[in-house]
Design an enzyme around this catalytic site. Structure first.
Site, mmCIF file in Angstrom:
data_model
loop_
_atom_site.group_PDB
_atom_site.id
_atom_site.type_symbol
_atom_site.label_atom_id
_atom_site.label_comp_id
_atom_site.label_asym_id
_atom_site.label_seq_id
_atom_site.Cartn_x
_atom_site.Cartn_y
_atom_site.Cartn_z
ATOM 1 C CE1 TYR A 147 -4.064 1.985 0.497
ATOM 2 C CE2 TYR A 147 -2.744 3.213 2.077
ATOM 3 C CZ TYR A 147 -3.885 3.093 1.304
ATOM 4 O OH TYR A 147 -4.823 4.078 1.329
ATOM 5 C CB THR B 36 -14.556 5.655 4.432
ATOM 6 O OG1 THR B 36 -13.286 5.001 4.605
ATOM 7 C CG2 THR B 36 -14.331 7.123 4.081
#
Length: 257
Positions: free
Chosen positions: A161, A196
């Site tokens: 990532y 989120t």
């Protein structure tokens, strides 16, 4: 943000990937509030349709397209549908991405590396590759790519990532230089911890997990998707006309430490 605060978006067209939820949905709605026509692209048809409903409730014009951003044919089909429906492409927010399963670098499976890099970096290249020619034909446009706080610092247990999000910044800067003289501005946003569904997965959805994340934010809270959306809309506006190749960190001070 009040309508048209950043300039005249009426008749302009915004293409948003990862628009079925989170930052993508918030940004699609922000573009709609500014008066733009919006194309929402995501693999989740159900999430896409909910974003469509919310935009239509605002009185906006919107098109939903199912799009796996790791597949060239999906990206080109989505953009072709954009031109077929609205006749132009003015703004693109290349936002779709996934989080990595936490693992030390030597323990990271090759398949997981490929999944993250394909979704979080290669997809941005694919979108740029096919968005830019459409903008060149009409004389310009603005593009924003989603990087991350992980694009400017290292994240323990997140080699793939981190590498992908660093790569998005490098790609953004190189592409920005390629096309700045042709009236296409390309920038990136680097969100910190944003509240989120992805963050729910990251924290395990527990109060303890959420509190650990909040404890790492100097501002004392997670960010809201709308705070990123407002920055994206600004980066696409005339108000930011001298901003080129920038990676805007929006993280409550997390990476300042």
């Amino acid at each position: 943000m009040t309508k048209n605060e950043n300039g005249n978006y009426t008749g302009k067209v915004a293409f948003v990937t990862g628009a079925a939820n989170g930052i993508g949905r918030a940004t699609a709605l922000a573009f709609a509030r500014e008066g733009a026509n919006v194309v929402v692209a995501d693999v989740s048809e159900q999430g896409n349709q909910e974003t469509v409903r919310l935009i239509e409730d605002l009185g906006g014009r919107v098109l939903a397209v199912k799009c796996d951003v790791t597949r060239t044919e999906d990206v080109t089909a989505a953009l072709s549908k954009t031109i077929e429906t609205f006749g132009r492409l003015d703004f693109a927010f290349n936002n779709a991405g996934v989080e990595q399963k936490k693992a030390a670098t030597a323990e990271l499976e090759e398949a997981e590396w490929d999944r993250i890099v394909n979704t979080d970096l290669r997809s941005v290249f694919l979108c740029l590759k096919h968005e830019i020619p459409l903008m060149l034909k009409q004389g310009g446009g603005a593009i924003v790519n989603t990087s991350s706080g992980a694009g400017v610092i290292g994240i323990k247990g997140g080699a793939a990532y981190t590498a992908a999000k660093h790569g998005v910044i490098g790609l953004t800067k190189a592409a920005a230089l390629d096309y700045a003289s042709q009236n296409i501005r390309i920038n990136a946003v680097c969100p910190g911890y944003i509240d989120t569904s992805m963050m729910d997965r990251f924290t395990g959805g527990t109060p303890e997990g959420r509190q650990k994340v909040v404890s790492e934010e100097p501002i004392g809270r997670m960010g809201q998707p709308e705070e990123i959306a407002n920055a994206v809309v600004w980066l696409c506006s005339d108000a930011s006309s001298f901003v080129v190749g920038h990676a805007l960190i929006i993280d409550g001070g997390q990476t300042v430490q």
